[in-house]
Design a protein around this motif. Structure first.
Motif, mmCIF file in Angstrom:
data_model
loop_
_atom_site.group_PDB
_atom_site.id
_atom_site.type_symbol
_atom_site.label_atom_id
_atom_site.label_comp_id
_atom_site.label_asym_id
_atom_site.label_seq_id
_atom_site.Cartn_x
_atom_site.Cartn_y
_atom_site.Cartn_z
ATOM 1 N N PRO A 70 0.810 -1.218 0.000
ATOM 2 C CA PRO A 70 0.000 0.000 0.000
ATOM 3 C C PRO A 70 0.848 1.275 0.000
ATOM 4 C CG PRO A 70 -0.094 -1.077 2.147
ATOM 5 C CD PRO A 70 0.681 -1.986 1.242
ATOM 6 N N GLU A 72 -0.043 5.689 -0.301
ATOM 7 C CA GLU A 72 -1.027 6.756 -0.481
ATOM 8 C C GLU A 72 -0.430 7.837 -1.372
ATOM 9 O OE1 GLU A 72 -3.420 10.073 2.050
ATOM 10 O OE2 GLU A 72 -3.275 8.056 2.923
ATOM 11 N N GLY A 75 -4.052 11.507 -1.810
ATOM 12 C CA GLY A 75 -5.259 11.206 -1.054
ATOM 13 C C GLY A 75 -5.911 9.870 -1.362
ATOM 14 N N SER A 76 -5.360 9.088 -2.272
ATOM 15 C CA SER A 76 -5.906 7.759 -2.593
ATOM 16 C C SER A 76 -4.875 6.696 -2.269
ATOM 17 C CB SER A 76 -6.270 7.664 -4.074
ATOM 18 O OG SER A 76 -7.308 8.553 -4.385
ATOM 19 N N THR A 77 -5.360 5.535 -1.849
ATOM 20 C CA THR A 77 -4.468 4.430 -1.533
ATOM 21 C C THR A 77 -4.428 3.450 -2.699
ATOM 22 O OG1 THR A 77 -4.914 4.658 0.825
ATOM 23 C CG2 THR A 77 -4.006 2.551 0.096
ATOM 24 N N TYR A 78 -3.211 3.038 -3.022
ATOM 25 C CA TYR A 78 -2.972 2.047 -4.069
ATOM 26 C C TYR A 78 -2.262 0.885 -3.408
ATOM 27 C CZ TYR A 78 -3.988 5.971 -7.085
ATOM 28 O OH TYR A 78 -4.609 7.032 -7.690
ATOM 29 N N ASN A 79 -2.513 -0.317 -3.885
ATOM 30 C CA ASN A 79 -1.869 -1.491 -3.308
ATOM 31 C C ASN A 79 -1.448 -2.399 -4.458
ATOM 32 O OD1 ASN A 79 -0.842 -3.413 -1.637
ATOM 33 N ND2 ASN A 79 -2.780 -3.960 -0.672
#
Length: 143
Positions: A70, A72, A75-79
């Motif tokens: 993960p 950020e 403001g968005s979380t990516y994994n």
């Protein structure tokens, strides 16, 4: 394909930012898109990313060894997973593509010298796998 590689080699020597753009178009835009905005929920944007415009060591480490888990961004979380490029790109090529990204569009960060890439490549040569965002943040905060 061979002609394009020769053009990139020439550009690295004469215009590193242009060379970085050419490398980005060949190696990075499949995931991060031609706009640098990534794919929502899948691949993070590079434009407006504090990971790109902060300390130059961070994006160099990511390109050298990859990134996993993960993170950020804006403001968005990516994994997801980004592969390592240390075995495919030279120090000058990594410096060029990271410099291009750091100065692209609204990004306003300084250039990355090939010497920094060489130093980080040597320092991370024994690293067994990709970085995590948490590890990179610890490195950014210093000892």
């Amino acid at each position: 394909m061979e002609q394009k590689a020769r053009e990139e080699d020439d550009a690295v020597r004469t215009d590193p930012v242009r060379a970085g753009q050419m490398l980005y178009e060949r190696r990075c835009q499949t995931c991060h898109q031609a706009s640098g905005q990534g794919v929502p929920g899948v691949f993070p944007p590079l434009i407006g990313s504090e990971w790109e415009t902060g300390p130059p060591e961070t994006p160099v480490r990511i390109v050298l060894n990859g990134l996993q888990g993960p993170i950020e961004v804006a403001g968005s979380t990516y994994n997801g997973f980004m592969p390592a490029w240390r075995d495919q790109l030279s120090d000058s090529e990594i410096a060029a593509v990271v410099t291009f990204i750091r100065q692209w569009n609204t990004n306003d960060a300084g250039p990355v010298p090939p010497e920094l890439v060489a130093q980080l490549r040597a320092a991370t040569a024994a690293r067994p796998g990709p970085w995590t965002a948490e590890e990179l943040r610890v490195l950014e905060s210093g000892p």
